[in-house]
Design a protein around this motif. Sequence first.
Motif, PDB file in Angstrom:
ATOM      1  N   ILE A 139       5.408  11.064  -5.948  1.00 15.22           N
ATOM      2  CA  ILE A 139       6.246   9.979  -5.377  1.00 15.22           C
ATOM      3  C   ILE A 139       5.388   8.707  -5.309  1.00 15.22           C
ATOM      4  CG2 ILE A 139       5.300  10.568  -3.173  1.00 15.22           C
ATOM      5  CD1 ILE A 139       8.955   9.102  -3.914  1.00 15.22           C
ATOM      6  N   ALA A 140       4.106   8.749  -5.038  1.00 14.45           N
ATOM      7  CA  ALA A 140       3.312   7.713  -5.153  1.00 14.45           C
ATOM      8  C   ALA A 140       3.398   6.834  -6.560  1.00 14.45           C
ATOM      9  CB  ALA A 140       1.607   7.780  -5.133  1.00 14.45           C
ATOM     10  N   LEU A 141       3.424   7.572  -7.688  1.00 13.31           N
ATOM     11  CA  LEU A 141       3.631   6.917  -8.968  1.00 13.31           C
ATOM     12  C   LEU A 141       4.975   6.184  -9.015  1.00 13.31           C
ATOM     13  CD1 LEU A 141       2.545   6.471 -11.883  1.00 13.31           C
ATOM     14  CD2 LEU A 141       3.151   8.744 -12.319  1.00 13.31           C
ATOM     15  N   ARG A 142       6.129   6.923  -8.436  1.00 10.12           N
ATOM     16  CA  ARG A 142       7.374   6.339  -8.605  1.00 10.12           C
ATOM     17  C   ARG A 142       7.491   5.051  -7.792  1.00 10.12           C
ATOM     18  NH1 ARG A 142      11.278   4.257  -8.319  1.00 10.12           N
ATOM     19  NH2 ARG A 142      13.310   4.750  -7.928  1.00 10.12           N
ATOM     20  N   ILE A 143       6.881   5.156  -6.440  1.00 11.66           N
ATOM     21  CA  ILE A 143       6.769   3.890  -6.072  1.00 11.66           C
ATOM     22  C   ILE A 143       5.988   2.829  -6.587  1.00 11.66           C
ATOM     23  CG2 ILE A 143       6.150   2.802  -3.583  1.00 11.66           C
ATOM     24  CD1 ILE A 143       6.471   5.733  -2.203  1.00 11.66           C
ATOM     25  N   ALA A 161       2.476  -4.725   3.196  1.00 10.93           N
ATOM     26  CA  ALA A 161       3.585  -3.613   3.611  1.00 10.93           C
ATOM     27  C   ALA A 161       2.845  -2.234   3.349  1.00 10.93           C
ATOM     28  CB  ALA A 161       5.063  -3.747   3.120  1.00 10.93           C
ATOM     29  N   ILE A 162       3.531  -1.161   3.929  1.00 12.32           N
ATOM     30  CA  ILE A 162       3.258   0.102   3.401  1.00 12.32           C
ATOM     31  C   ILE A 162       4.164   1.018   3.353  1.00 12.32           C
ATOM     32  CG2 ILE A 162       1.894   2.291   4.688  1.00 12.32           C
ATOM     33  CD1 ILE A 162       0.219   0.780   6.172  1.00 12.32           C
ATOM     34  N   HIS A 163       4.287   1.596   2.243  1.00  6.76           N
ATOM     35  CA  HIS A 163       5.340   2.680   1.726  1.00  6.76           C
ATOM     36  C   HIS A 163       4.999   3.951   1.877  1.00  6.76           C
ATOM     37  CE1 HIS A 163       8.829   4.494   0.071  1.00  6.76           C
ATOM     38  NE2 HIS A 163       9.349   3.681  -0.344  1.00  6.76           N
ATOM     39  N   PRO A 164       5.635   4.839   2.789  1.00  7.79           N
ATOM     40  CA  PRO A 164       5.095   6.053   3.195  1.00  7.79           C
ATOM     41  C   PRO A 164       5.424   7.352   2.163  1.00  7.79           C
ATOM     42  CG  PRO A 164       7.103   5.604   4.428  1.00  7.79           C
ATOM     43  CD  PRO A 164       6.848   4.401   3.574  1.00  7.79           C
ATOM     44  N   GLY A 165       6.319   6.843   1.327  1.00  2.00           N
ATOM     45  CA  GLY A 165       6.999   7.788   0.450  1.00  2.00           C
ATOM     46  C   GLY A 165       7.799   8.928   1.259  1.00  2.00           C
ATOM     47  N   LEU A 169       0.882  -0.878   0.095  1.00  8.93           N
ATOM     48  CA  LEU A 169       0.060  -0.032   0.011  1.00  8.93           C
ATOM     49  C   LEU A 169       0.907   1.338   0.023  1.00  8.93           C
ATOM     50  CD1 LEU A 169      -3.219   0.731   2.030  1.00  8.93           C
ATOM     51  CD2 LEU A 169      -1.230   2.366   2.169  1.00  8.93           C
ATOM     52  N   ILE A 170       0.663   2.056  -0.905  1.00  8.06           N
ATOM     53  CA  ILE A 170       1.392   3.395  -1.011  1.00  8.06           C
ATOM     54  C   ILE A 170       0.709   4.586  -0.361  1.00  8.06           C
ATOM     55  CG2 ILE A 170       2.696   5.072  -2.461  1.00  8.06           C
ATOM     56  CD1 ILE A 170       2.084   2.737  -4.821  1.00  8.06           C
ATOM     57  N   LEU A 199      16.848   3.362  -5.614  1.00  7.83           N
ATOM     58  CA  LEU A 199      16.540   3.378  -4.290  1.00  7.83           C
ATOM     59  C   LEU A 199      15.228   2.930  -3.500  1.00  7.83           C
ATOM     60  CD1 LEU A 199      18.326   6.917  -3.463  1.00  7.83           C
ATOM     61  CD2 LEU A 199      19.285   4.673  -2.773  1.00  7.83           C
ATOM     62  N   VAL A 200      14.048   3.102  -4.345  1.00  2.18           N
ATOM     63  CA  VAL A 200      13.041   2.625  -3.790  1.00  2.18           C
ATOM     64  C   VAL A 200      13.000   1.061  -3.847  1.00  2.18           C
ATOM     65  CG1 VAL A 200      10.488   2.560  -4.265  1.00  2.18           C
ATOM     66  CG2 VAL A 200      11.694   4.555  -4.668  1.00  2.18           C
ATOM     67  N   GLN A 201      13.476   0.484  -4.990  1.00  2.00           N
ATOM     68  CA  GLN A 201      13.622  -1.040  -4.652  1.00  2.00           C
ATOM     69  C   GLN A 201      14.601  -1.659  -3.706  1.00  2.00           C
ATOM     70  OE1 GLN A 201      14.155  -2.870  -8.625  1.00  2.00           O
ATOM     71  NE2 GLN A 201      12.655  -2.101  -9.529  1.00  2.00           N
TER      72      GLN A 201
END
Length: 446
Positions: A13-17, A77-81, A6-7, A307-309
């Motif tokens: 940044i949401a699109l990047r993730i 998982a949750i990615h907060p950006g 979940l982003i 870096l996101v990966q």
Amino acid sequence: MFEKILIANRGEIALRIHRACREMGIKTVAVHSSADADAMHVRLADESVCIGPPSSTDSYLNIPSIIAAAEITNADAIHPGYGFLSENAKFVDIVTAHGIKFIGPSADHIRLMGDKITAKETMRKLGVPCVPGSAGEVMTLAEAAQSAAEIGYPVIIKASAGGGGRGMKVAATADDLSEAFSSARSESKLAVGNDAVYMEEYLSTPRHIEIQILADGQGNVVHLGERDCSLQRRHQKVLEESPSPAMTDQLRTRIGKTVADAIRDMNYDGVGTIEFLFENDEFYFIEMNTRLQVEHPVTEMVTGIDLVQAQINVAAGYPLTLRQEDIKFSGHAIECRVTAEDAVTFAASPGPVTEFHVPGGLGVRVDSALYTGYNIPPYYDSLIAKLIVHSNSREECLLRLNRALEEFVVSGIKTTLPLHQEIVHNAEFRAGSYNIHWLEKYLAER
């Protein structure tokens, strides 16, 4: 590896993730306010959940709604950006308590680095050089006067829990101290609900240099070089580049090793950025950001590392396979932050985008969630795009950046693209002879 992330963010940044997840074969969940129902990351995600009305307080900062969205979609998982809840330790505690993995460092590390006084004390103990200043919080004007006398004027008063220039005031002389001290405390209280402040020596012509690190919490740490973020307006970054025009290989090796050793001693995991003021070949720690930075793409361009990966892999428990000797720096990269603001007055300019055309070609990257027909809502940060250019040298990079800026078209709203064109043509900037005060001086005199 995670099956679904979940982003917990919006915009570019949401699109990047989402893109990083897609390339890893991971499904995504987009959360959005009612104002962002037509956002690009919402359109592209595997699932989407509306978490509230336009106000960020009722949506992107609404922890119960985000947790509920994660649970109903069975996100691992949750990615907060960045921004919003990315450095909120309470949010991390709640995410973890619900059996969901937070893609970022521990709540303890976020708390440790979230208070700038504690962060500075911690880094000093770990051997990281710090700006001379007060021993801790300055609670009264009398204490401020004593600290200022010991430090020497000019001094800068900073909010312990602040950020983005909030609660930051300069006292050039003793006559300025009372107003600066009072103003810093009240501004910090209003912005973050905490009026604790501390004091530091005010450096006259520093550059803002930050070191990107990547750690797995298993003893493996690498630094990915520096970013020069000295072009700022009201303490907000406008343009970043890597490597810094002021950096040498020797300086990079020295500060990189110092930072990597400190992060290893902290047993930190995830990405992080250690920010410094840099003057006369000396580094002075100012803060650590325990999240992904807006300007992370310039590091990706010169290192070739996503870096996101990397964040996702570390959060999933995979040890770093990279070693410091594996990190190779190639060429030069510059990022321009394009905002929906008037390039002269900086007044916000939300509204419908009637035409959107991004530049292309070798070494040109645009991170943006805009599209023709999109209506930019007035409720959020004004950042609408990041133009990142990479080439073999700084000189070639500037030529490519100039060409890319000429091709970039955003119609229907006002943007800061004309400002970036001005900066790229400026002789002092092209020479690399700028510091953190340069842009505001330029804007005042133009």
